[in-house]
Enzyme design. Structure first.
Site, PDB file in Angstrom:
ATOM      1  N   ASP A   1     -16.958  13.314 -10.033  1.00  0.00           N
ATOM      2  CA  ASP A   1     -17.612  12.408  -9.083  1.00  0.00           C
ATOM      3  C   ASP A   1     -18.344  13.159  -7.980  1.00  0.00           C
ATOM      4  O   ASP A   1     -18.446  12.673  -6.844  1.00  0.00           O
ATOM      5  CB  ASP A   1     -16.602  11.421  -8.454  1.00  0.00           C
ATOM      6  CG  ASP A   1     -15.823  10.677  -9.505  1.00  0.00           C
ATOM      7  OD1 ASP A   1     -16.431  10.269 -10.496  1.00  0.00           O
ATOM      8  OD2 ASP A   1     -14.597  10.521  -9.351  1.00  0.00           O
ATOM      9  N   GLU A   2     -18.843  14.337  -8.285  1.00  0.00           N
ATOM     10  CA  GLU A   2     -19.534  15.137  -7.259  1.00  0.00           C
ATOM     11  C   GLU A   2     -20.952  14.613  -7.008  1.00  0.00           C
ATOM     12  O   GLU A   2     -21.639  15.082  -6.089  1.00  0.00           O
ATOM     13  CB  GLU A   2     -19.632  16.611  -7.686  1.00  0.00           C
ATOM     14  CG  GLU A   2     -18.299  17.341  -7.801  1.00  0.00           C
ATOM     15  CD  GLU A   2     -17.722  17.242  -9.210  1.00  0.00           C
ATOM     16  OE1 GLU A   2     -18.290  16.497 -10.039  1.00  0.00           O
ATOM     17  OE2 GLU A   2     -16.704  17.911  -9.472  1.00  0.00           O
ATOM     18  N   GLY A   3     -21.405  13.694  -7.855  1.00  0.00           N
ATOM     19  CA  GLY A   3     -22.788  13.210  -7.732  1.00  0.00           C
ATOM     20  C   GLY A   3     -23.675  13.923  -8.742  1.00  0.00           C
ATOM     21  O   GLY A   3     -24.876  14.097  -8.514  1.00  0.00           O
ATOM     22  N   LYS A   4     -23.079  14.313  -9.868  1.00  0.00           N
ATOM     23  CA  LYS A   4     -23.845  15.045 -10.885  1.00  0.00           C
ATOM     24  C   LYS A   4     -24.989  14.196 -11.446  1.00  0.00           C
ATOM     25  O   LYS A   4     -26.048  14.726 -11.751  1.00  0.00           O
ATOM     26  CB  LYS A   4     -22.919  15.474 -12.039  1.00  0.00           C
ATOM     27  CG  LYS A   4     -21.888  16.512 -11.635  1.00  0.00           C
ATOM     28  CD  LYS A   4     -21.059  16.956 -12.808  1.00  0.00           C
ATOM     29  CE  LYS A   4     -20.131  15.883 -13.350  1.00  0.00           C
ATOM     30  NZ  LYS A   4     -19.098  15.404 -12.408  1.00  0.00           N
TER      31      LYS A   4
ATOM     32  N   GLY B   1     -18.682   8.540 -15.424  1.00  0.00           N
ATOM     33  CA  GLY B   1     -19.608   7.531 -14.917  1.00  0.00           C
ATOM     34  C   GLY B   1     -20.643   8.228 -14.069  1.00  0.00           C
ATOM     35  O   GLY B   1     -20.332   8.684 -12.977  1.00  0.00           O
ATOM     36  N   HIS B   2     -21.836   8.389 -14.608  1.00  0.00           N
ATOM     37  CA  HIS B   2     -22.894   9.068 -13.849  1.00  0.00           C
ATOM     38  C   HIS B   2     -23.854   8.030 -13.286  1.00  0.00           C
ATOM     39  O   HIS B   2     -24.505   7.303 -14.016  1.00  0.00           O
ATOM     40  CB  HIS B   2     -23.630  10.068 -14.760  1.00  0.00           C
ATOM     41  CG  HIS B   2     -22.772  11.246 -15.131  1.00  0.00           C
ATOM     42  ND1 HIS B   2     -23.079  12.123 -16.122  1.00  0.00           N
ATOM     43  CD2 HIS B   2     -21.601  11.683 -14.610  1.00  0.00           C
ATOM     44  CE1 HIS B   2     -22.133  13.053 -16.206  1.00  0.00           C
ATOM     45  NE2 HIS B   2     -21.219  12.796 -15.292  1.00  0.00           N
ATOM     46  N   THR B   3     -23.901   7.979 -11.958  1.00  0.00           N
ATOM     47  CA  THR B   3     -24.706   6.960 -11.297  1.00  0.00           C
ATOM     48  C   THR B   3     -26.045   7.534 -10.864  1.00  0.00           C
ATOM     49  O   THR B   3     -26.110   8.588 -10.251  1.00  0.00           O
ATOM     50  CB  THR B   3     -23.947   6.434 -10.047  1.00  0.00           C
ATOM     51  OG1 THR B   3     -22.634   6.058 -10.460  1.00  0.00           O
ATOM     52  CG2 THR B   3     -24.641   5.243  -9.416  1.00  0.00           C
TER      53      THR B   3
ATOM     54  N   GLN C   1     -16.983  15.004 -15.693  1.00  0.00           N
ATOM     55  CA  GLN C   1     -15.767  15.318 -14.907  1.00  0.00           C
ATOM     56  C   GLN C   1     -16.055  16.516 -13.993  1.00  0.00           C
ATOM     57  O   GLN C   1     -17.163  16.615 -13.500  1.00  0.00           O
ATOM     58  CB  GLN C   1     -14.560  15.561 -15.822  1.00  0.00           C
ATOM     59  CG  GLN C   1     -14.007  14.297 -16.471  1.00  0.00           C
ATOM     60  CD  GLN C   1     -14.739  13.876 -17.724  1.00  0.00           C
ATOM     61  OE1 GLN C   1     -14.993  14.697 -18.575  1.00  0.00           O
ATOM     62  NE2 GLN C   1     -15.067  12.617 -17.851  1.00  0.00           N
TER      63      GLN C   1
ATOM     64  N   THR D   1      -8.288  16.109 -17.414  1.00  0.00           N
ATOM     65  CA  THR D   1      -8.759  15.409 -18.611  1.00  0.00           C
ATOM     66  C   THR D   1      -8.467  16.310 -19.808  1.00  0.00           C
ATOM     67  O   THR D   1      -7.839  17.371 -19.656  1.00  0.00           O
ATOM     68  CB  THR D   1     -10.242  14.998 -18.458  1.00  0.00           C
ATOM     69  OG1 THR D   1     -10.560  14.077 -19.509  1.00  0.00           O
ATOM     70  CG2 THR D   1     -11.189  16.190 -18.483  1.00  0.00           C
TER      71      THR D   1
ATOM     72  N   ARG E   1     -11.297   5.918  -4.745  1.00  0.00           N
ATOM     73  CA  ARG E   1     -11.100   7.367  -4.856  1.00  0.00           C
ATOM     74  C   ARG E   1     -10.341   7.872  -3.642  1.00  0.00           C
ATOM     75  O   ARG E   1     -10.522   7.367  -2.533  1.00  0.00           O
ATOM     76  CB  ARG E   1     -12.454   8.084  -4.930  1.00  0.00           C
ATOM     77  CG  ARG E   1     -13.216   7.752  -6.182  1.00  0.00           C
ATOM     78  CD  ARG E   1     -14.545   8.511  -6.224  1.00  0.00           C
ATOM     79  NE  ARG E   1     -15.328   8.087  -7.364  1.00  0.00           N
ATOM     80  CZ  ARG E   1     -16.642   7.860  -7.345  1.00  0.00           C
ATOM     81  NH1 ARG E   1     -17.331   8.047  -6.241  1.00  0.00           N
ATOM     82  NH2 ARG E   1     -17.260   7.466  -8.434  1.00  0.00           N
TER      83      ARG E   1
ATOM     84  N   ASP F   1     -24.775  12.838   4.090  1.00  0.00           N
ATOM     85  CA  ASP F   1     -24.957  11.724   5.033  1.00  0.00           C
ATOM     86  C   ASP F   1     -23.660  10.955   5.289  1.00  0.00           C
ATOM     87  O   ASP F   1     -23.523  10.312   6.331  1.00  0.00           O
ATOM     88  CB  ASP F   1     -26.009  10.747   4.483  1.00  0.00           C
ATOM     89  CG  ASP F   1     -25.631  10.256   3.098  1.00  0.00           C
ATOM     90  OD1 ASP F   1     -25.491  11.104   2.199  1.00  0.00           O
ATOM     91  OD2 ASP F   1     -25.423   9.035   2.928  1.00  0.00           O
TER      92      ASP F   1
HETATM   93  P1  IMP Z   1      -8.813  10.765 -18.743  1.00  0.00           P
HETATM   94  O1  IMP Z   1      -9.997  11.668 -18.821  1.00  0.00           O
HETATM   95  O2  IMP Z   1      -9.159   9.311 -18.857  1.00  0.00           O
HETATM   96  O3  IMP Z   1      -7.738  11.182 -19.709  1.00  0.00           O
HETATM   97  O4  IMP Z   1      -8.179  10.919 -17.276  1.00  0.00           O
HETATM   98  C1  IMP Z   1      -7.549  12.116 -16.848  1.00  0.00           C
HETATM   99  C2  IMP Z   1      -7.822  12.359 -15.371  1.00  0.00           C
HETATM  100  O5  IMP Z   1      -9.207  12.665 -15.191  1.00  0.00           O
HETATM  101  C3  IMP Z   1      -7.550  11.167 -14.473  1.00  0.00           C
HETATM  102  O6  IMP Z   1      -7.109  11.646 -13.213  1.00  0.00           O
HETATM  103  C4  IMP Z   1      -8.915  10.513 -14.316  1.00  0.00           C
HETATM  104  O7  IMP Z   1      -9.002   9.747 -13.131  1.00  0.00           O
HETATM  105  C5  IMP Z   1      -9.780  11.748 -14.253  1.00  0.00           C
HETATM  106  N1  IMP Z   1     -11.156  11.520 -14.682  1.00  0.00           N
HETATM  107  C6  IMP Z   1     -11.610  11.362 -15.942  1.00  0.00           C
HETATM  108  N2  IMP Z   1     -12.939  11.208 -15.943  1.00  0.00           N
HETATM  109  C7  IMP Z   1     -13.336  11.286 -14.675  1.00  0.00           C
HETATM  110  C8  IMP Z   1     -14.622  11.239 -14.037  1.00  0.00           C
HETATM  111  O8  IMP Z   1     -15.676  11.125 -14.669  1.00  0.00           O
HETATM  112  N3  IMP Z   1     -14.618  11.372 -12.675  1.00  0.00           N
HETATM  113  C9  IMP Z   1     -13.474  11.564 -11.968  1.00  0.00           C
HETATM  114  N4  IMP Z   1     -12.263  11.605 -12.512  1.00  0.00           N
HETATM  115  C10 IMP Z   1     -12.202  11.477 -13.854  1.00  0.00           C
END
Ligand code: IMP
Length: 425
Positions: free
Chosen positions: A13-16, A40-42, A224, A239, A305, A333
């Site tokens: 979620d760094e804003g990639k 989830g890439h926004t 991730q 993950t 988060r 910001d």
């Molecule tokens: P999983 O990838 O669903 O198995 O989740 C394992 C861990 O990675 C959990 O803490 C999730 O919240 C985290 N996680 C998985 N994908 C993302 C992502 O895209 N952004 C942030 N955290 C993630």
């Protein structure tokens, strides 16, 4: 630079999404190399928000080719939903999207196992996205997974699906008391998906290597972040894939010698979703203040988060692991209205200063961060377009981060819009 890898240098979620979208302008092909629809890439274009889970954010640029490479685990329904959503918004993906025939496929027993395992663990849970990512990668490693190439061959698919359903139903039933899945129903559902997905199925390994031979510009998009990497993250709160730069080679079928540049993305503070250690996590009203201003809610699950101060020890380690020469700092910001800012410059464990990152999650969760305090800038920076126009305290914050992590800050993002970006500093 023909081959650039982009990675997150924190807990995801760094804003990639936004930075990939920016770098995609100067790329011909954008490749996603690991993870699945847990990401989830926004990207915000003209105030319109796009959230992509599987398809590389480069798809939003007309004419760019996007590849979902072999290292990704694919939920076909999620992929088709994403294709339909793009189509509805007038984005043509025809002959622009390719999916590796070596991708492993996520089945309903994967997400069910993910959910039931988490429930059974109770307090020790990981906090996964419950999308079946871990169980699908586990099958891959156990050599019982089903790949897209299997789905495309009916005889093979029937045998492999039958074997998997028989085995998983036994586990679901005996260990978790869940009734199980019907072969006929899952088969019929996935045959429907196959008929729509087969047009995208490609030997992407040859395709990527040939493109590199032709000196085409490739952007390898990591999902991730470094500290969710299964080997280098805060295990077991990670993950199930390699989200670090090395993962790009395995996840696409290219040699490390092919990579010219690795670019990192960090948030101006730190966030993480799910369980696991987080030394600089806020414990007071700052949590809701930063969460609300930064809209820090998961793009995939909507979960709030966890937020905290910038952890330079962590990011410095990510710089080493990924050999980052440059980083983009996003969401600067969000810190606009904070009088004082803290940066974590060291860790203390049981009264002693640590030189390296703790190797176990248990030790990590007992870490005390050592902070340095800097003055905030207390003004709105959302419309600033040039580095020189940033308030002095914002420049000081960025240059201290750069010094502490040992990498150049070459992009700063001051809002979600494409135009809210300061480049080439
Ligand atoms: P999983 O990838 O669903 O198995 O989740 C394992 C861990 O990675 C959990 O803490 C999730 O919240 C985290 N996680 C998985 N994908 C993302 C992502 O895209 N952004 C942030 N955290 C993630």
């Amino acid at each position: 630079m023909p081959a650039t890898v982009i990675v997150g240098a924190q807990w995801g979620d760094e804003g990639k999404g936004k930075i990939i979208d920016l770098l995609a302008r100067d790329s011909d092909i954008i490749v996603r190399f690991q993870g699945g629809n847990n990401a989830g890439h926004t990207v915000v274009i003209d105030r319109s928000e796009f959230i992509l889970h599987l398809i590389p954010s480069g798809i939003l640029h007309k004419g760019k080719i996007c590849i979902i490479a072999n290292g990704v685990v694919v939920n076909p329904k999620a992929l088709l939903d994403e294709i339909d959503a793009l189509d509805k918004r007038g984005i043509d993906i025809d002959r622009r999207l390719f999916v590796s025939t070596s991708c492993h496929i996520i089945f309903p027993y994967h997400w069910k196992l993910d959910q039931l395992k988490e429930e059974k663990k109770g307090r020790g849970k990981i906090g996964t996205t419950k999308k079946g990512i871990g169980p699908c990668y586990a099958d891959k490693a156990a050599r019982s997974g089903i790949r897209l190439s299997d789905l495309l061959n009916d005889d093979i698919f029937k045998i492999k699906l039958k074997d998997n359903i028989d085995e998983k139903n036994e586990i679901l039933n005996k260990v978790y008391g869940f009734g199980g899945f019907s072969f006929d129903e899952v088969y019929a559902e996935y045959i429907g998906y196959r008929d729509r997905i087969k047009r995208y199925a490609t030997d992407t390994i040859s395709m990527i290597n040939e493109a590199l031979n032709e000196n085409r510009r490739l952007l390898f998009e990591g999902a991730q972040g470094t500290f969710l990497d299964v080997d280098f993250g805060t295990y077991p709160y990670v993950t199930s894939s390699n989200a670090t730069a090395g993962g790009a080679c395995i996840g696409c079928g290219i040699s490390p010698s092919r990579i010219d540049r690795v670019f990192g993305v960090v948030k101006a503070y730190t966030t993480r979703v799910g369980e696991g250690p987080f030394p600089t996590e806020f414990s007071d009203e700052l949590m809701s203040k930063v969460r609300n201003k930064g809209k820090e809610f998961g793009a995939t699950t909507g979960r709030p988060r966890r937020c905290g101060w910038f952890d330079a020890v962590l990011v410095r380690y990510a710089v080493m692991l990924n050999d980052l020469k440059e980083v983009a700092v996003t969401k600067l910001d969000v810190l606009d209205n904070l009088k004082n800012l803290k940066i974590c410059t060291g860790y203390e464990y049981k009264g002693k200063k640590l030189d390296a990152l703790p190797s176990s999650a248990e030790m990590f969760s007992e870490i005390k961060p050592i902070y340095e305090q800097l003055p905030g800038w207390m003004c709105n920076i959302e419309d600033i377009k040039n580095y020189k126009d940033l308030p002095e305290n914002a420049k000081r914050y960025l240059s201290r981060i750069s010094e502490l992590i040992n990498a150049k800050v070459s992009i700063v993002s001051v809002g979600s819009g494409r135009e809210q970006t300061i480049e080439s500093m």
